[in-house]
Design a protein around this motif. Sequence first.
Motif, PDB file in Angstrom:
ATOM      1  N   GLY A   1     -12.810  -9.447  22.244  1.00 46.54           N
ATOM      2  CA  GLY A   1     -12.548  -9.058  23.625  1.00 46.54           C
ATOM      3  C   GLY A   1     -12.922  -7.604  23.874  1.00 46.54           C
ATOM      4  O   GLY A   1     -13.506  -7.266  24.912  1.00 46.54           O
ATOM      5  N   THR A   2     -12.611  -6.738  22.924  1.00 42.44           N
ATOM      6  CA  THR A   2     -12.960  -5.321  23.060  1.00 42.44           C
ATOM      7  C   THR A   2     -14.477  -5.144  23.078  1.00 42.44           C
ATOM      8  O   THR A   2     -15.012  -4.399  23.906  1.00 42.44           O
TER       9      THR A   2
ATOM     10  N   GLY B   1      -8.248 -12.137  18.853  1.00 43.13           N
ATOM     11  CA  GLY B   1      -7.597 -11.326  17.830  1.00 43.13           C
ATOM     12  C   GLY B   1      -8.531 -10.810  16.756  1.00 43.13           C
ATOM     13  O   GLY B   1      -8.084 -10.306  15.733  1.00 43.13           O
ATOM     14  N   LYS B   2      -9.840 -10.906  16.998  1.00 42.57           N
ATOM     15  CA  LYS B   2     -10.822 -10.438  16.011  1.00 42.57           C
ATOM     16  C   LYS B   2     -11.656  -9.280  16.556  1.00 42.57           C
ATOM     17  O   LYS B   2     -12.730  -8.985  16.040  1.00 42.57           O
ATOM     18  N   GLY B   3     -11.212  -8.710  17.659  1.00 41.10           N
ATOM     19  CA  GLY B   3     -11.961  -7.599  18.239  1.00 41.10           C
ATOM     20  C   GLY B   3     -13.039  -8.011  19.233  1.00 41.10           C
ATOM     21  O   GLY B   3     -13.707  -7.161  19.827  1.00 41.10           O
TER      22      GLY B   3
ATOM     23  N   ASN C   1       1.061  -8.302  29.020  1.00 38.62           N
ATOM     24  CA  ASN C   1      -0.137  -8.755  28.293  1.00 38.62           C
ATOM     25  C   ASN C   1      -0.664  -7.587  27.437  1.00 38.62           C
ATOM     26  O   ASN C   1      -1.608  -6.893  27.806  1.00 38.62           O
TER      27      ASN C   1
ATOM     28  N   ALA D   1      -2.252  -7.412  24.601  1.00 30.89           N
ATOM     29  CA  ALA D   1      -3.630  -7.493  24.095  1.00 30.89           C
ATOM     30  C   ALA D   1      -4.620  -7.080  25.183  1.00 30.89           C
ATOM     31  O   ALA D   1      -5.584  -6.354  24.923  1.00 30.89           O
ATOM     32  N   SER D   2      -4.387  -7.527  26.407  1.00 30.40           N
ATOM     33  CA  SER D   2      -5.295  -7.192  27.500  1.00 30.40           C
ATOM     34  C   SER D   2      -5.289  -5.689  27.783  1.00 30.40           C
ATOM     35  O   SER D   2      -6.346  -5.066  27.956  1.00 30.40           O
TER      36      SER D   2
ATOM     37  N   ALA E   1      -4.511  -3.383  25.671  1.00 29.63           N
ATOM     38  CA  ALA E   1      -5.119  -2.710  24.512  1.00 29.63           C
ATOM     39  C   ALA E   1      -6.642  -2.758  24.596  1.00 29.63           C
ATOM     40  O   ALA E   1      -7.329  -1.766  24.308  1.00 29.63           O
TER      41      ALA E   1
ATOM     42  N   MET F   1     -11.522 -11.756  32.089  1.00 30.68           N
ATOM     43  CA  MET F   1     -11.953 -12.225  30.774  1.00 30.68           C
ATOM     44  C   MET F   1     -10.924 -13.126  30.111  1.00 30.68           C
ATOM     45  O   MET F   1      -9.725 -12.932  30.278  1.00 30.68           O
ATOM     46  N   TRP F   2     -11.419 -14.111  29.390  1.00 31.89           N
ATOM     47  CA  TRP F   2     -10.598 -14.740  28.353  1.00 31.89           C
ATOM     48  C   TRP F   2     -11.489 -15.011  27.151  1.00 31.89           C
ATOM     49  O   TRP F   2     -12.698 -15.164  27.275  1.00 31.89           O
ATOM     50  N   ILE F   3     -10.815 -14.995  25.996  1.00 27.46           N
ATOM     51  CA  ILE F   3     -11.492 -15.272  24.734  1.00 27.46           C
ATOM     52  C   ILE F   3     -10.863 -16.540  24.171  1.00 27.46           C
ATOM     53  O   ILE F   3      -9.632 -16.689  24.196  1.00 27.46           O
TER      54      ILE F   3
ATOM     55  N   LYS G   1      -7.483  -5.512  35.533  1.00 26.86           N
ATOM     56  CA  LYS G   1      -6.072  -5.616  35.895  1.00 26.86           C
ATOM     57  C   LYS G   1      -5.375  -6.582  34.943  1.00 26.86           C
ATOM     58  O   LYS G   1      -5.948  -7.621  34.598  1.00 26.86           O
TER      59      LYS G   1
ATOM     60  N   LYS H   1      -9.016   0.505  24.627  1.00 27.97           N
ATOM     61  CA  LYS H   1      -9.977   0.681  23.536  1.00 27.97           C
ATOM     62  C   LYS H   1     -11.407   0.771  24.063  1.00 27.97           C
ATOM     63  O   LYS H   1     -12.262   1.391  23.437  1.00 27.97           O
TER      64      LYS H   1
HETATM   65  C1  LIG Z   1      -6.639 -10.534  26.174  1.00 31.17           C
HETATM   66  C2  LIG Z   1      -7.864 -10.991  25.384  1.00 31.17           C
HETATM   67  C3  LIG Z   1      -9.076 -11.094  26.338  1.00 31.17           C
HETATM   68  C4  LIG Z   1      -8.153  -9.931  24.319  1.00 31.17           C
HETATM   69  O1  LIG Z   1      -9.254 -10.326  23.558  1.00 31.17           O
HETATM   70  P1  LIG Z   1      -9.141 -10.327  21.943  1.00 31.17           P
HETATM   71  O2  LIG Z   1     -10.484 -10.609  21.404  1.00 31.17           O
HETATM   72  O3  LIG Z   1      -8.041 -11.256  21.552  1.00 31.17           O
HETATM   73  O4  LIG Z   1      -8.680  -8.832  21.683  1.00 31.17           O
HETATM   74  P2  LIG Z   1      -9.064  -7.886  20.463  1.00 31.17           P
HETATM   75  O5  LIG Z   1      -9.109  -8.692  19.201  1.00 31.17           O
HETATM   76  O6  LIG Z   1     -10.266  -7.115  20.860  1.00 31.17           O
HETATM   77  O7  LIG Z   1      -7.751  -6.995  20.396  1.00 31.17           O
HETATM   78  C5  LIG Z   1      -7.644  -5.810  21.132  1.00 31.17           C
HETATM   79  C6  LIG Z   1      -6.376  -5.128  20.724  1.00 31.17           C
HETATM   80  O8  LIG Z   1      -5.237  -5.862  21.210  1.00 31.17           O
HETATM   81  C7  LIG Z   1      -4.269  -5.886  20.200  1.00 31.17           C
HETATM   82  N1  LIG Z   1      -3.475  -7.084  20.339  1.00 31.17           N
HETATM   83  C8  LIG Z   1      -3.899  -8.345  20.261  1.00 31.17           C
HETATM   84  N2  LIG Z   1      -2.881  -9.183  20.477  1.00 31.17           N
HETATM   85  C9  LIG Z   1      -1.788  -8.401  20.679  1.00 31.17           C
HETATM   86  C10 LIG Z   1      -0.414  -8.676  20.929  1.00 31.17           C
HETATM   87  N3  LIG Z   1       0.040  -9.930  21.071  1.00 31.17           N
HETATM   88  N4  LIG Z   1       0.414  -7.629  21.059  1.00 31.17           N
HETATM   89  C11 LIG Z   1      -0.031  -6.364  20.948  1.00 31.17           C
HETATM   90  N5  LIG Z   1      -1.323  -6.042  20.724  1.00 31.17           N
HETATM   91  C12 LIG Z   1      -2.169  -7.066  20.576  1.00 31.17           C
HETATM   92  C13 LIG Z   1      -5.033  -5.918  18.917  1.00 31.17           C
HETATM   93  O9  LIG Z   1      -4.214  -5.466  17.863  1.00 31.17           O
HETATM   94  C14 LIG Z   1      -6.190  -5.026  19.218  1.00 31.17           C
HETATM   95  O10 LIG Z   1      -5.897  -3.681  18.976  1.00 31.17           O
HETATM   96  P3  LIG Z   1      -6.252  -3.014  17.563  1.00 31.17           P
HETATM   97  O11 LIG Z   1      -7.697  -3.308  17.305  1.00 31.17           O
HETATM   98  O12 LIG Z   1      -5.963  -1.581  17.800  1.00 31.17           O
HETATM   99  O13 LIG Z   1      -5.376  -3.667  16.552  1.00 31.17           O
HETATM  100  C15 LIG Z   1      -7.625 -12.353  24.691  1.00 31.17           C
HETATM  101  O14 LIG Z   1      -6.614 -12.249  23.727  1.00 31.17           O
HETATM  102  C16 LIG Z   1      -7.297 -13.471  25.636  1.00 31.17           C
HETATM  103  O15 LIG Z   1      -8.181 -14.201  26.047  1.00 31.17           O
HETATM  104  N6  LIG Z   1      -6.009 -13.644  25.971  1.00 31.17           N
HETATM  105  C17 LIG Z   1      -5.578 -14.730  26.854  1.00 31.17           C
HETATM  106  C18 LIG Z   1      -6.168 -14.610  28.257  1.00 31.17           C
HETATM  107  C19 LIG Z   1      -5.892 -13.251  28.865  1.00 31.17           C
HETATM  108  O16 LIG Z   1      -4.779 -12.759  28.794  1.00 31.17           O
HETATM  109  N7  LIG Z   1      -6.940 -12.669  29.469  1.00 31.17           N
HETATM  110  C20 LIG Z   1      -6.847 -11.346  30.083  1.00 31.17           C
HETATM  111  C21 LIG Z   1      -6.253 -11.447  31.425  1.00 31.17           C
HETATM  112  S1  LIG Z   1      -6.038  -9.807  32.129  1.00 31.17           S
END
Ligand SMILES: CC(C)(COP(=O)(O)OP(=O)(O)OC[C@H]1O[C@@H](n2cnc3c(N)ncnc32)[C@H](O)[C@@H]1OP(=O)(O)O)[C@@H](O)C(=O)NCCC(=O)NCCS
Length: 193
Positions: free
Chosen positions: A118-119, A114-116, A146, A148-149, A151, A106-108, A141, A155
Amino acid sequence: MSHFFAPERYDTPEFTIRACQPGDGKLLHDALTTSADHLRPFLYWLTFDATLEEHEQLVRTYYSKYLAKTDFIHGVFAPDGTRLLGWTGFLLRGRTVEHGTGEIGMWISATEAGKGLGTRVLKQMLHWGFTAWPWQRIEWKCDTLNLASAAVARKAGMRLEGTFRQDHPMPDGTRCDTHYFAMLREEYRPDEE
Ligand SMILES: CC(C)(COP(=O)(O)OP(=O)(O)OC[C@H]1O[C@@H](n2cnc3c(N)ncnc32)[C@H](O)[C@@H]1OP(=O)(O)O)[C@@H](O)C(=O)NCCC(=O)NCCS
């Protein structure tokens, strides 16, 4: 020979997850171009520098793989189909559908991260995966850096099964540690989506 027909579309009020198809190249191109700084640290292999034509060719390749059942790549679209919010899919990593294991990638996009979202997308992918697909096991994986990933996986209720040290080569010559998360079919609880 498998008679499984892969579902191509899953609608929710907030977004539509569907197989990326011929014609989606421009939305992919725009999303990758505007999200490069956000995506590059962990997904350095994505086609940030590809042309519009190359991205159109890429989505056509994805769709041919979908039909051949060798990988299932989906766009996450706004309900009216005019915006690409992200990218996901069930990856087979060389296995067959009959093997019963799909890995969600996944990527967002930068504007939606950061708006929930991805979850929410991951929860819907687990629901779709265990109700309309034949997965016995769904994996996720991520690089241990990473946060956010990891987390998102937690979640969504996936279990951390282990951490593989120096699992993957990085462009700077270092090797990253990788968290392996998974959920089994019998662990999925529809009421927790
Ligand atoms: C990883 C990714 C898919 C997550 O999607 P998202 O919509 O940004 O994530 P969410 O908003 O659902 O956040 C999920 C949790 O991560 C946490 N989070 C987000 N960024 C964070 C950071 N830099 N450090 C720590 N926690 C973080 C959030 O706080 C949230 O937890 P909370 O609701 O308890 O506060 C997205 O950020 C992304 O595309 N990242 C770049 C590409 C990538 O890394 N893809 C995954 C490869 S495995």
